[in-house]
Design a protein around this motif. Structure first.
Motif, PDB file in Angstrom:
ATOM      1  N   UNK A 141       0.842  -1.189   0.000  1.00  0.00           N
ATOM      2  CA  UNK A 141       0.000   0.000   0.000  1.00  0.00           C
ATOM      3  C   UNK A 141       0.879   1.241   0.000  1.00  0.00           C
ATOM      4  N   UNK A 142       0.440   2.281  -0.719  1.00  0.00           N
ATOM      5  CA  UNK A 142       1.182   3.539  -0.704  1.00  0.00           C
ATOM      6  C   UNK A 142       0.759   4.373   0.498  1.00  0.00           C
ATOM      7  N   UNK A 143       1.602   5.347   0.850  1.00  0.00           N
ATOM      8  CA  UNK A 143       1.338   6.201   2.010  1.00  0.00           C
ATOM      9  C   UNK A 143       0.146   7.108   1.738  1.00  0.00           C
ATOM     10  N   UNK A 144      -0.608   7.379   2.791  1.00  0.00           N
ATOM     11  CA  UNK A 144      -1.723   8.323   2.751  1.00  0.00           C
ATOM     12  C   UNK A 144      -1.493   9.336   3.864  1.00  0.00           C
ATOM     13  N   UNK A 145      -1.510  10.607   3.510  1.00  0.00           N
ATOM     14  CA  UNK A 145      -1.253  11.630   4.507  1.00  0.00           C
ATOM     15  C   UNK A 145      -2.257  11.523   5.644  1.00  0.00           C
ATOM     16  N   UNK A 146      -1.724  11.624   6.858  1.00  0.00           N
ATOM     17  CA  UNK A 146      -2.578  11.565   8.038  1.00  0.00           C
ATOM     18  C   UNK A 146      -2.756  10.171   8.610  1.00  0.00           C
ATOM     19  N   UNK A 147      -2.075   9.159   8.008  1.00  0.00           N
ATOM     20  CA  UNK A 147      -2.210   7.786   8.468  1.00  0.00           C
ATOM     21  C   UNK A 147      -0.849   7.093   8.464  1.00  0.00           C
ATOM     22  N   UNK A 148      -0.705   6.100   9.332  1.00  0.00           N
ATOM     23  CA  UNK A 148       0.458   5.215   9.280  1.00  0.00           C
ATOM     24  C   UNK A 148       0.220   4.164   8.205  1.00  0.00           C
ATOM     25  N   UNK A 149       1.223   3.919   7.355  1.00  0.00           N
ATOM     26  CA  UNK A 149       1.079   2.974   6.252  1.00  0.00           C
ATOM     27  C   UNK A 149       1.223   1.544   6.765  1.00  0.00           C
ATOM     28  N   UNK A 150       0.274   0.657   6.432  1.00  0.00           N
ATOM     29  CA  UNK A 150       0.412  -0.739   6.875  1.00  0.00           C
ATOM     30  C   UNK A 150       1.560  -1.428   6.143  1.00  0.00           C
ATOM     31  N   UNK A 151       2.147  -2.460   6.740  1.00  0.00           N
ATOM     32  CA  UNK A 151       3.225  -3.185   6.052  1.00  0.00           C
ATOM     33  C   UNK A 151       2.681  -3.999   4.892  1.00  0.00           C
ATOM     34  N   UNK A 152       3.584  -4.378   3.974  1.00  0.00           N
ATOM     35  CA  UNK A 152       3.200  -5.278   2.885  1.00  0.00           C
ATOM     36  C   UNK A 152       2.768  -6.624   3.473  1.00  0.00           C
ATOM     37  N   UNK A 153       1.904  -7.308   2.740  1.00  0.00           N
ATOM     38  CA  UNK A 153       1.411  -8.605   3.194  1.00  0.00           C
ATOM     39  C   UNK A 153       1.653  -9.660   2.118  1.00  0.00           C
ATOM     40  N   UNK A 154       2.190 -10.807   2.535  1.00  0.00           N
ATOM     41  CA  UNK A 154       2.332 -11.960   1.650  1.00  0.00           C
ATOM     42  C   UNK A 154       1.088 -12.828   1.792  1.00  0.00           C
TER      43      UNK A 154
END
Length: 219
Positions: free
Chosen positions: A123-136
């Motif tokens: 997922x790409x970053x969204x201002x105002x939020x913490x970016x979730x890690x990639x998922x396998x």
């Protein structure tokens, strides 16, 4: 003689390795079961590429090579039914989704067809939020795999100097010994919810104010 060792599939085009292939255009052909492959190109006597013909159903067929009048023994090739991949963001935010590094949709994916096997969803970053890690994730033939990217909402911290002076502002998260240097004059940025200490570096001709605590709430 002609021999096949293996076929590998990046998409509908496969790489076929073996021996005895001819690099002359049209001299080497491949059959996947009863169906002929198209766009056959051989870069050497040991490596060719070809576009796989449509299969009647999922399952394994024999692949044979023909060069002039000589035929190879068959090697196995498996047709599969794709699985479905559904990706959503929670809450619904405009994050760019990638699958195995390839840019896909924004906000989420609705039942995209993917080959069975392991895939990496980011997922790409969204201002105002913490970016979730990639998922396998593991996609299974004929089944739907769901993935949720959970975005943790940040809060905002605004710092001003009075009168407006070029004091560098530092913000230190609670429990951390490493302050983060921010802008001069003032700060307005998103940070994770939590407790912080805000400090000001000295400015010539002024006494710096004491450090101040700040509590940031999500949203």
């Amino acid at each position: 003689g002609i021999a096949l060792r293996k076929t590998t599939r990046p998409c509908v085009q496969v790489t076929i390795t073996g021996s005895g292939f001819s690099t002359t255009a049209g001299a080497t052909s491949f059959n996947f079961g009863p169906n002929a492959a198209t766009s056959v190109t051989c870069s050497s006597a040991t490596t060719c590429t070809a576009v796989v013909p449509s299969g009647a159903s999922a399952g394994t067929v024999g692949v044979t090579a023909t060069v002039a009048s000589a035929n190879s023994a068959p090697a196995n090739f498996t047709y599969y039914n794709p699985g479905l991949l559904r990706v959503t963001t929670s809450p619904a935010v405009a994050s760019q989704v990638t699958v195995d590094g390839a840019i896909s949709d924004t906000w989420g994916l609705n039942w995209a067809k993917e080959p069975p096997g392991e895939h990496t969803v980011c997922f790409s970053a969204v201002q105002g939020f913490a970016t979730p890690p990639c998922q396998d994730v593991m996609v299974t033939s004929g089944e739907t795999t769901t993935v949720t990217g959970t975005f943790i909402q940040h809060g905002y911290i605004q710092v001003q100097t009075s009168p407006p002076v070029a004091a560098e502002v530092t913000v230190t998260a609670s429990g951390s010994s490493s302050p983060s240097a921010m802008d001069d004059w003032g700060v307005y940025t998103d940070v994770a919810a939590g407790s912080y200490t805000v400090c000001f570096l000295a400015v010539a001709g002024y006494d710096p104010p004491p450090c101040q605590p700040a509590t940031v709430s999500a949203g």
